[in-house]
Design a protein around this motif. Structure first.
Motif, PDB file in Angstrom:
ATOM      1  N   GLN A 106     -11.014  -9.267  -1.186  1.00  0.00           N
ATOM      2  CA  GLN A 106     -10.770  -9.070   0.241  1.00  0.00           C
ATOM      3  C   GLN A 106      -9.435  -8.358   0.480  1.00  0.00           C
ATOM      4  O   GLN A 106      -9.352  -7.435   1.302  1.00  0.00           O
ATOM      5  N   LEU A 107      -8.405  -8.753  -0.236  1.00  0.00           N
ATOM      6  CA  LEU A 107      -7.087  -8.119  -0.065  1.00  0.00           C
ATOM      7  C   LEU A 107      -7.136  -6.645  -0.464  1.00  0.00           C
ATOM      8  O   LEU A 107      -6.481  -5.806   0.152  1.00  0.00           O
ATOM      9  N   SER A 108      -7.925  -6.334  -1.486  1.00  0.00           N
ATOM     10  CA  SER A 108      -8.106  -4.944  -1.886  1.00  0.00           C
ATOM     11  C   SER A 108      -8.822  -4.161  -0.788  1.00  0.00           C
ATOM     12  O   SER A 108      -8.427  -3.042  -0.440  1.00  0.00           O
ATOM     13  N   ASP A 110      -8.729  -4.766   2.278  1.00  0.00           N
ATOM     14  CA  ASP A 110      -7.770  -4.634   3.386  1.00  0.00           C
ATOM     15  C   ASP A 110      -6.607  -3.701   3.029  1.00  0.00           C
ATOM     16  O   ASP A 110      -5.684  -3.544   3.816  1.00  0.00           O
ATOM     17  N   GLN A 111      -6.656  -3.133   1.806  1.00  0.00           N
ATOM     18  CA  GLN A 111      -5.639  -2.192   1.314  1.00  0.00           C
ATOM     19  C   GLN A 111      -4.230  -2.794   1.322  1.00  0.00           C
ATOM     20  O   GLN A 111      -3.251  -2.134   1.656  1.00  0.00           O
ATOM     21  N   MET A 112      -4.155  -4.061   0.936  1.00  0.00           N
ATOM     22  CA  MET A 112      -2.858  -4.749   0.846  1.00  0.00           C
ATOM     23  C   MET A 112      -2.179  -4.387  -0.473  1.00  0.00           C
ATOM     24  O   MET A 112      -2.848  -4.139  -1.479  1.00  0.00           O
ATOM     25  N   ARG A 113      -0.857  -4.370  -0.463  1.00  0.00           N
ATOM     26  CA  ARG A 113      -0.070  -4.208  -1.692  1.00  0.00           C
ATOM     27  C   ARG A 113       1.090  -5.193  -1.625  1.00  0.00           C
ATOM     28  O   ARG A 113       1.673  -5.388  -0.558  1.00  0.00           O
ATOM     29  N   PHE A 114       1.410  -5.780  -2.765  1.00  0.00           N
ATOM     30  CA  PHE A 114       2.399  -6.848  -2.783  1.00  0.00           C
ATOM     31  C   PHE A 114       3.583  -6.503  -3.678  1.00  0.00           C
ATOM     32  O   PHE A 114       3.438  -5.878  -4.726  1.00  0.00           O
ATOM     33  N   ASP A 115       4.762  -6.959  -3.239  1.00  0.00           N
ATOM     34  CA  ASP A 115       5.997  -6.756  -3.989  1.00  0.00           C
ATOM     35  C   ASP A 115       6.292  -7.930  -4.912  1.00  0.00           C
ATOM     36  O   ASP A 115       7.026  -7.787  -5.888  1.00  0.00           O
ATOM     37  N   LEU A 116       5.735  -9.098  -4.587  1.00  0.00           N
ATOM     38  CA  LEU A 116       5.970 -10.308  -5.366  1.00  0.00           C
ATOM     39  C   LEU A 116       4.686 -11.121  -5.373  1.00  0.00           C
ATOM     40  O   LEU A 116       4.102 -11.381  -4.316  1.00  0.00           O
ATOM     41  N   VAL A 117       4.216 -11.490  -6.574  1.00  0.00           N
ATOM     42  CA  VAL A 117       2.980 -12.267  -6.709  1.00  0.00           C
ATOM     43  C   VAL A 117       3.269 -13.513  -7.545  1.00  0.00           C
ATOM     44  O   VAL A 117       3.871 -13.424  -8.622  1.00  0.00           O
ATOM     45  N   PHE A 118       2.841 -14.660  -7.028  1.00  0.00           N
ATOM     46  CA  PHE A 118       2.942 -15.916  -7.768  1.00  0.00           C
ATOM     47  C   PHE A 118       1.556 -16.317  -8.254  1.00  0.00           C
ATOM     48  O   PHE A 118       0.612 -16.404  -7.457  1.00  0.00           O
ATOM     49  N   LEU A 119       1.441 -16.583  -9.559  1.00  0.00           N
ATOM     50  CA  LEU A 119       0.206 -17.080 -10.170  1.00  0.00           C
ATOM     51  C   LEU A 119       0.525 -18.430 -10.794  1.00  0.00           C
ATOM     52  O   LEU A 119       1.181 -18.498 -11.829  1.00  0.00           O
ATOM     53  N   ASP A 120       0.098 -19.491 -10.136  1.00  0.00           N
ATOM     54  CA  ASP A 120       0.369 -20.843 -10.616  1.00  0.00           C
ATOM     55  C   ASP A 120      -0.910 -21.663 -10.533  1.00  0.00           C
ATOM     56  O   ASP A 120      -1.005 -22.622  -9.782  1.00  0.00           O
ATOM     57  N   PRO A 121      -1.942 -21.246 -11.298  1.00  0.00           N
ATOM     58  CA  PRO A 121      -3.235 -21.934 -11.200  1.00  0.00           C
ATOM     59  C   PRO A 121      -3.202 -23.302 -11.871  1.00  0.00           C
ATOM     60  O   PRO A 121      -2.326 -23.578 -12.690  1.00  0.00           O
ATOM     61  N   PRO A 122      -4.162 -24.166 -11.496  1.00  0.00           N
ATOM     62  CA  PRO A 122      -4.270 -25.452 -12.202  1.00  0.00           C
ATOM     63  C   PRO A 122      -4.415 -25.214 -13.703  1.00  0.00           C
ATOM     64  O   PRO A 122      -5.118 -24.299 -14.128  1.00  0.00           O
ATOM     65  N   TYR A 123      -3.746 -26.008 -14.505  1.00  0.00           N
ATOM     66  CA  TYR A 123      -3.743 -25.789 -15.952  1.00  0.00           C
ATOM     67  C   TYR A 123      -5.141 -25.807 -16.551  1.00  0.00           C
ATOM     68  O   TYR A 123      -5.427 -25.105 -17.508  1.00  0.00           O
ATOM     69  N   ALA A 124      -6.023 -26.615 -16.000  1.00  0.00           N
ATOM     70  CA  ALA A 124      -7.363 -26.719 -16.585  1.00  0.00           C
ATOM     71  C   ALA A 124      -8.204 -25.472 -16.329  1.00  0.00           C
ATOM     72  O   ALA A 124      -9.188 -25.240 -17.002  1.00  0.00           O
ATOM     73  N   LYS A 125      -7.810 -24.654 -15.356  1.00  0.00           N
ATOM     74  CA  LYS A 125      -8.643 -23.513 -14.976  1.00  0.00           C
ATOM     75  C   LYS A 125      -7.811 -22.238 -14.876  1.00  0.00           C
ATOM     76  O   LYS A 125      -7.861 -21.541 -13.872  1.00  0.00           O
ATOM     77  N   GLU A 133      -5.116  -8.508 -14.490  1.00  0.00           N
ATOM     78  CA  GLU A 133      -5.901  -7.281 -14.674  1.00  0.00           C
ATOM     79  C   GLU A 133      -6.540  -6.840 -13.354  1.00  0.00           C
ATOM     80  O   GLU A 133      -6.589  -5.647 -13.038  1.00  0.00           O
ATOM     81  N   THR A 134      -7.003  -7.815 -12.557  1.00  0.00           N
ATOM     82  CA  THR A 134      -7.602  -7.491 -11.258  1.00  0.00           C
ATOM     83  C   THR A 134      -6.555  -6.944 -10.294  1.00  0.00           C
ATOM     84  O   THR A 134      -6.826  -5.993  -9.547  1.00  0.00           O
ATOM     85  N   LEU A 135      -5.358  -7.517 -10.283  1.00  0.00           N
ATOM     86  CA  LEU A 135      -4.279  -7.012  -9.430  1.00  0.00           C
ATOM     87  C   LEU A 135      -3.995  -5.543  -9.722  1.00  0.00           C
ATOM     88  O   LEU A 135      -3.811  -4.733  -8.801  1.00  0.00           O
ATOM     89  N   ILE A 136      -3.999  -5.180 -11.015  1.00  0.00           N
ATOM     90  CA  ILE A 136      -3.735  -3.790 -11.400  1.00  0.00           C
ATOM     91  C   ILE A 136      -4.934  -2.906 -11.049  1.00  0.00           C
ATOM     92  O   ILE A 136      -4.790  -1.850 -10.426  1.00  0.00           O
ATOM     93  N   GLU A 137      -6.125  -3.358 -11.440  1.00  0.00           N
ATOM     94  CA  GLU A 137      -7.345  -2.566 -11.229  1.00  0.00           C
ATOM     95  C   GLU A 137      -7.574  -2.259  -9.752  1.00  0.00           C
ATOM     96  O   GLU A 137      -7.991  -1.165  -9.381  1.00  0.00           O
ATOM     97  N   LYS A 138      -7.277  -3.223  -8.882  1.00  0.00           N
ATOM     98  CA  LYS A 138      -7.523  -3.052  -7.447  1.00  0.00           C
ATOM     99  C   LYS A 138      -6.305  -2.513  -6.702  1.00  0.00           C
ATOM    100  O   LYS A 138      -6.280  -2.488  -5.473  1.00  0.00           O
TER     101      LYS A 138
END
Length: 194
Positions: A106-108, A110-125, A133-138
């Motif tokens: 959805q963000l792609s 909407d043509q959004m671009r981000f200067d700072l991205v936090f990735l802190d997913p649950p450890y089990a998943k 890879e998706t952030l770069i590809e999109k």
């Protein structure tokens, strides 16, 4: 949990009830912001596994212009909205109740671009590799964007993604939590700070 610095310094944040989230400790959060630069002059932030919203709210408090918070759990989204209201950041924030894959799509769109991205997913998943890879590809990363991934120490992340993103810093905490910080190269190949 509290906001450590900036305009909302010291403000206490609500935690998400139950065991569905693993909040970043204040100590790890403070170290993350010391590693990426304690204050910001604008910029857009993506908190992809929002939880309580603490990381994105900290960035807003320290000068980020706007933030998008994503979580697939309704309870987490409600907590994020409450914490945003506590910090009076409603006009600079957007909350999406989606899983990470759908949110990035959805963000792609909407043509959004981000200067700072936090990735802190649950450890089990953890799907950190796929998310990056998706952030770069999109094309969701602005030139010189910073990507902060909090993960288990047992998860090996590469030094580079597509030659566009390089790991600049890596730290571990208490033997089980690690933080990898990546910097996005511009199309010309320069890295912020060079």
């Amino acid at each position: 949990m509290r906001v450590i610095s900036g305009e909302n310094k010291g403000r206490r944040l609500k935690a998400v009830n139950g065991r569905m989230t693993r909040p970043t400790t204040d100590k790890v959060k403070e170290t993350i912001f010391n590693m990426i630069g304690p204050f910001f002059d604008g910029g857009a932030v993506l908190d992809l596994y929002g939880g309580s919203g603490a990381l994105g709210i900290e960035a807003l408090s320290r000068g980020a212009r706007a933030a998008v918070f994503v979580d697939r759990a309704g309870a987490a989204c409600q907590t994020i909205r409450e914490n945003i209201a506590l910090c009076r950041c409603e006009n600079r924030s957007k909350v999406l109740k989606l899983d990470a894959t759908r949110a990035l799509e959805q963000l792609s769109n909407d043509q959004m671009r981000f200067d700072l991205v936090f990735l802190d997913p649950p450890y089990a998943k953890q799907h950190i590799r796929l998310d990056i890879e998706t952030l770069i590809e999109k094309d969701l990363l602005a030139d010189h964007a910073v990507v902060v991934a909090e993960h288990e120490t047992g998860i090996e992340l590469p030094e580079f993604f597509h030659e566009r993103l390089s790991r600049e810093k890596y730290r571990t905490y208490q033997g089980q939590t690690a933080v990898s910080i990546y910097i996005c190269r511009s199309e010309k190949g320069s890295v912020s700070g060079e």
